[in-house]
Enzyme design. Structure first.
Site, PDB file in Angstrom:
ATOM      1  N   ASP A  26      73.426  25.163  -4.256  1.00 51.80           N
ATOM      2  CA  ASP A  26      73.450  26.228  -3.260  1.00 51.80           C
ATOM      3  C   ASP A  26      73.875  27.516  -3.974  1.00 51.80           C
ATOM      4  OD1 ASP A  26      73.803  27.973  -1.189  1.00 51.80           O
ATOM      5  OD2 ASP A  26      75.132  26.691  -0.005  1.00 51.80           O
ATOM      6  N   ASN A  82      64.943  30.625 -11.022  1.00 47.56           N
ATOM      7  CA  ASN A  82      63.932  31.185 -10.129  1.00 47.56           C
ATOM      8  C   ASN A  82      64.437  31.405  -8.709  1.00 47.56           C
ATOM      9  OD1 ASN A  82      61.047  31.585  -9.074  1.00 47.56           O
ATOM     10  ND2 ASN A  82      61.649  29.712  -8.010  1.00 47.56           N
ATOM     11  N   TYR A  98      65.532  45.337  -2.637  1.00 43.26           N
ATOM     12  CA  TYR A  98      64.910  44.283  -3.435  1.00 43.26           C
ATOM     13  C   TYR A  98      64.666  44.773  -4.867  1.00 43.26           C
ATOM     14  CZ  TYR A  98      61.709  40.585  -4.916  1.00 43.26           C
ATOM     15  OH  TYR A  98      61.124  39.547  -5.600  1.00 43.26           O
ATOM     16  N   LYS A 100      66.358  43.376  -8.362  1.00 45.37           N
ATOM     17  CA  LYS A 100      65.561  42.965  -9.517  1.00 45.37           C
ATOM     18  C   LYS A 100      65.865  43.817 -10.751  1.00 45.37           C
ATOM     19  CE  LYS A 100      63.539  39.419  -7.811  1.00 45.37           C
ATOM     20  NZ  LYS A 100      63.901  38.077  -8.335  1.00 45.37           N
TER      21      LYS A 100
END
Length: 347
Positions: free
Chosen positions: A106, A133, A223, A227
């Site tokens: 988790d 990932n 987002y 990244k």
């Protein structure tokens, strides 16, 4: 690097998008020009993939199994969904059940990450490849029990902690194999479009505290910023954890972008975001299988890809917030903050 390795790298390389293409043009081009499908053997290698019960993670796991990996380790939040994914992999590849291992992880919990790192050492004797990932794209602001914003916790802090905890196992495998092990983190071209004014800090202000505040969250921009931090984590890991005592790379580390893919990553978005997203999928999205090719090829780059950003079968510029002096300064600050948190959690 051996001649065989040069040939292998050359076989993975493509032309990349047309020079000077704008963002939407690149995405459209990418949907029409999917990455090459790697066919190198992973025989004898154990491969870990986080977030591997769905989407590009599952498709990458299928590829690793089909390419004869000794063990494919699915690190997933839900063991039940992991078992479903395992059966899909076995059905697709005809591999024995023992070749696919499901483990619970988790990424919203530091404790789960630490427990997983202990358990994987007990379950497998080596780790040749780790693909980090697992990631989320929250449609609205939320925090985890740790107190950090959800995507910052899952995509950045837990990913960094897991990488650090896996390094000893990767280094041990590298020493036994006589070649570097591989750590690949799933990134995104969204980092290329983050602008300096998005992350301006006041004197003495901490980056992570700014990014975890509800006032800073923006569904359209956060987002890309997360990244960008993935690139910062990669750089920090390269500097602090990738070299042996002789200064040689024993853990090759890179970031691989699968491109814009049609997956369920945005499954929780409200309809007014989900609808245009679906239309975008129709116009310029790759399939999850096509995107997963970049994750697999990213793990084959070794020293040639060390510290680099891999997407569309080429090494590419990760953006001004990585390459500029301002970006490099922010990276150093971000990595210190992230590294300090990880060290604190490790005790």
């Amino acid at each position: 690097m051996t001649m065989a390795t040069y040939k292998q790298i050359e076989s993975l390389m493509g032309t990349g998008p047309p020079a000077g293409a704008k963002q939407m043009q690149v995405m459209r081009w990418a949907s029409k020009n999917p990455p090459k499908d790697p066919n190198a053997s992973f025989s004898g290698k154990n491969v870990l993939i986080t977030g591997s019960n769905t989407g590009i993670g599952l498709q990458a796991a299928i590829k690793f199994a089909a390419l004869d990996a000794a063990k494919v380790i699915l690190a997933v939040r839900s063991p039940a969904k992991g078992e479903e994914a395992k059966q899909k992999i076995i059905a697709a590849t005809k591999r024995e059940s023992a070749a696919v291992i499901v483990m619970q992880l988790d990424m919203s919990s530091f404790e789960s990450v630490k427990t997983f790192a202990v358990q994987i050492q007990a379950q497998v004797d080596r780790l040749d490849v780790a693909v980090l990932n697992a990631g989320i794209a929250p449609p609205k602001y939320a925090t985890e029990k740790t107190g950090w914003e959800s995507a910052l916790q899952v995509n950045v802090l837990s990913t960094a902690l897991l990488a650090i905890l896996l390094v000893p196992m990767l280094k041990d495998t590298a020493a036994k194999a006589g070649r570097p092990s591989q750590l690949t983190i799933t990134g995104s071209f969204a980092c290329q479009y983050v602008q300096p004014d998005e992350l301006k800090l006041s004197p003495g202000e901490k980056l992570l505290e700014k990014m975890t505040s509800p006032e800073h969250f923006n569904v359209e921009k956060s987002y890309g910023q997360i990244k960008l931090l993935t690139q910062y984590v990669m750089k920090g890991l390269v500097d602090d954890y990738s070299y042996d005592v002789n200064g040689q790379v024993d853990v090759a580390i890179d970031v691989a972008c699968p491109g814009y893919c049609s997956t369920d990553l945005g499954r929780d978005f409200p309809w007014y975001i989900a609808l245009p997203t679906k239309l975008m999928h129709l116009y310029c999205a790759r399939t999850a299988e096509e995107g997963s090719r970049s994750l697999v090829s990213g793990t084959l780059l070794g020293n040639a890809g060390h510290g680099k950003f891999w997407t569309n079968d080429v090494f590419t510029d990760p953006g001004i917030m990585v390459t500029s002096d301002e970006g490099k300064k922010l990276q150093r600050q971000a990595w210190k903050e992230i590294s300090d948190i990880c060290k604190q959690k490790m005790g």
